[in-house]
Design a protein around this motif. Sequence first.
Motif, short mmCIF file in Angstrom:
data_model
loop_
_atom_site.label_atom_id
_atom_site.label_comp_id
_atom_site.label_asym_id
_atom_site.label_seq_id
_atom_site.Cartn_x
_atom_site.Cartn_y
_atom_site.Cartn_z
N ARG A 83 -5.57 -9.15 3.49
CA ARG A 83 -6.62 -8.41 3.89
C ARG A 83 -6.89 -8.80 5.46
O ARG A 83 -6.72 -9.89 5.72
CB ARG A 83 -8.12 -8.78 3.15
CG ARG A 83 -8.36 -7.77 2.24
CD ARG A 83 -9.75 -7.45 1.87
NE ARG A 83 -10.64 -7.77 3.17
CZ ARG A 83 -11.00 -6.98 3.97
NH1 ARG A 83 -10.58 -5.71 3.71
NH2 ARG A 83 -11.64 -7.33 4.96
N ARG A 84 -7.48 -7.84 5.97
CA ARG A 84 -7.43 -7.97 7.43
C ARG A 84 -6.49 -8.48 8.40
O ARG A 84 -6.54 -9.36 9.19
CB ARG A 84 -8.62 -8.89 7.82
CG ARG A 84 -10.14 -8.21 7.29
CD ARG A 84 -11.45 -8.54 7.96
NE ARG A 84 -11.41 -10.00 7.97
CZ ARG A 84 -12.52 -10.53 8.80
NH1 ARG A 84 -13.15 -9.82 9.68
NH2 ARG A 84 -12.69 -11.81 8.49
N GLN A 85 -5.12 -8.20 7.85
CA GLN A 85 -3.89 -8.42 8.58
C GLN A 85 -3.34 -7.15 8.61
O GLN A 85 -3.53 -6.13 7.89
CB GLN A 85 -2.86 -9.34 7.44
CG GLN A 85 -3.84 -10.75 7.38
CD GLN A 85 -3.59 -11.46 8.46
OE1 GLN A 85 -2.83 -11.53 9.47
NE2 GLN A 85 -4.50 -12.69 8.59
N PRO A 86 -2.51 -7.12 9.93
CA PRO A 86 -1.82 -5.74 10.11
C PRO A 86 -1.05 -5.28 9.05
O PRO A 86 -0.13 -5.93 8.24
CB PRO A 86 -1.34 -6.05 11.25
CG PRO A 86 -1.61 -7.21 12.06
CD PRO A 86 -2.33 -7.98 10.65
N GLN A 87 -1.16 -3.85 8.51
CA GLN A 87 -0.44 -3.32 7.64
C GLN A 87 0.97 -2.94 8.44
O GLN A 87 0.93 -2.01 9.43
CB GLN A 87 -1.00 -2.21 6.88
CG GLN A 87 -1.98 -2.95 6.01
CD GLN A 87 -2.80 -1.77 5.39
OE1 GLN A 87 -2.31 -0.70 4.93
NE2 GLN A 87 -3.98 -2.16 4.73
N HIS A 88 2.12 -3.11 8.07
CA HIS A 88 3.30 -2.46 8.63
C HIS A 88 3.90 -1.55 7.74
O HIS A 88 4.17 -1.95 6.51
CB HIS A 88 4.46 -3.81 8.98
CG HIS A 88 3.84 -4.75 9.57
ND1 HIS A 88 3.90 -4.34 10.99
CD2 HIS A 88 3.13 -5.96 9.46
CE1 HIS A 88 3.21 -5.73 11.74
NE2 HIS A 88 2.60 -6.46 10.85
N PHE A 89 4.24 -0.37 8.36
CA PHE A 89 4.73 0.70 7.62
C PHE A 89 6.26 1.06 7.45
O PHE A 89 6.79 0.51 8.59
CB PHE A 89 4.21 1.89 8.06
CG PHE A 89 2.82 2.16 7.88
CD1 PHE A 89 1.88 1.32 8.44
CD2 PHE A 89 2.36 3.02 6.97
CE1 PHE A 89 0.38 1.71 8.28
CE2 PHE A 89 0.91 3.23 6.54
CZ PHE A 89 0.09 2.57 7.25
N TYR A 99 0.98 -1.03 0.09
CA TYR A 99 -0.13 0.01 -0.17
C TYR A 99 0.81 1.29 0.11
O TYR A 99 1.99 1.30 0.56
CB TYR A 99 -0.99 0.10 1.36
CG TYR A 99 -1.50 -1.25 1.58
CD1 TYR A 99 -0.79 -2.26 2.24
CD2 TYR A 99 -3.00 -1.47 1.31
CE1 TYR A 99 -1.50 -3.49 2.54
CE2 TYR A 99 -3.56 -2.74 1.58
CZ TYR A 99 -2.69 -3.61 2.40
OH TYR A 99 -3.45 -4.64 2.55
#
Lengths: 113, 115
Positions: free
Chosen positions: A98-104, A33
């Motif tokens: 989807r519906r998994q943590p997004q890590h930045f 993303y």
Amino acid sequence: GAGVSQSPSNKVTEKGKDVELRCDPISGHTALYWYRQSLGQGLEFLIYFQGNSAPDKSGLPSDRFSAERTGGSVSTLTIQRTQQEDSAVYLCASSLGRRQPQHFGDGTRLSIL
Amino acid sequence: GESVGLHLPTLSVQEGDNSIINCAYSNSASDYFIWYKQESGKGPQFIIDIRSNMDKRQGQRVTVLLNKTVKHLSLQIAATQPGDSAVYFCAENLANTGANSKLTFGKGITLSVRP
């Protein structure tokens, strides 16, 4: 690496120039993303990749913005003919799905003079 | 329109006290929620998440509560420490529509811990 890596960390350029921002996601994360964060604001979604395809590009603010992802890994966000309003921190995130943590990552701070 | 928002822009707490950060969401179709912590010059750091089939989830020193009836999400931090000082964001994800995987973020609340 262990986390999401973005480069460059800072970019200063003149109005009208093109810029390319890079994101190296966490190994094995199929979802990637791009978000944009203006000073003191929340994050604004730009585009989502699943593998190499982009099923959601709804956040790209204009046709000057484009992104691609190759090999299901590295992604580049390109801004053509930059404008001063493009100045922001551009953040990349990855997740297992989807519906998994997004890590930045720590973002690229873009400044347009 | 649908939005995620935070009740207060800043929160100041005494070191050692418990902190509660609140978030209201208006999209009843959201089924996944995340809390992030962001320190100056860094990207958002995942704290804890919760799915809509749960009311409460606990982590290390943090608890997230979800009240679907009033569309309210809260983050509780136990024994707040100076290192907890940061901006906190709640984020929501709409129910699975295949292509829709983006997070919608609130504007953020600043937590300041007094020594």
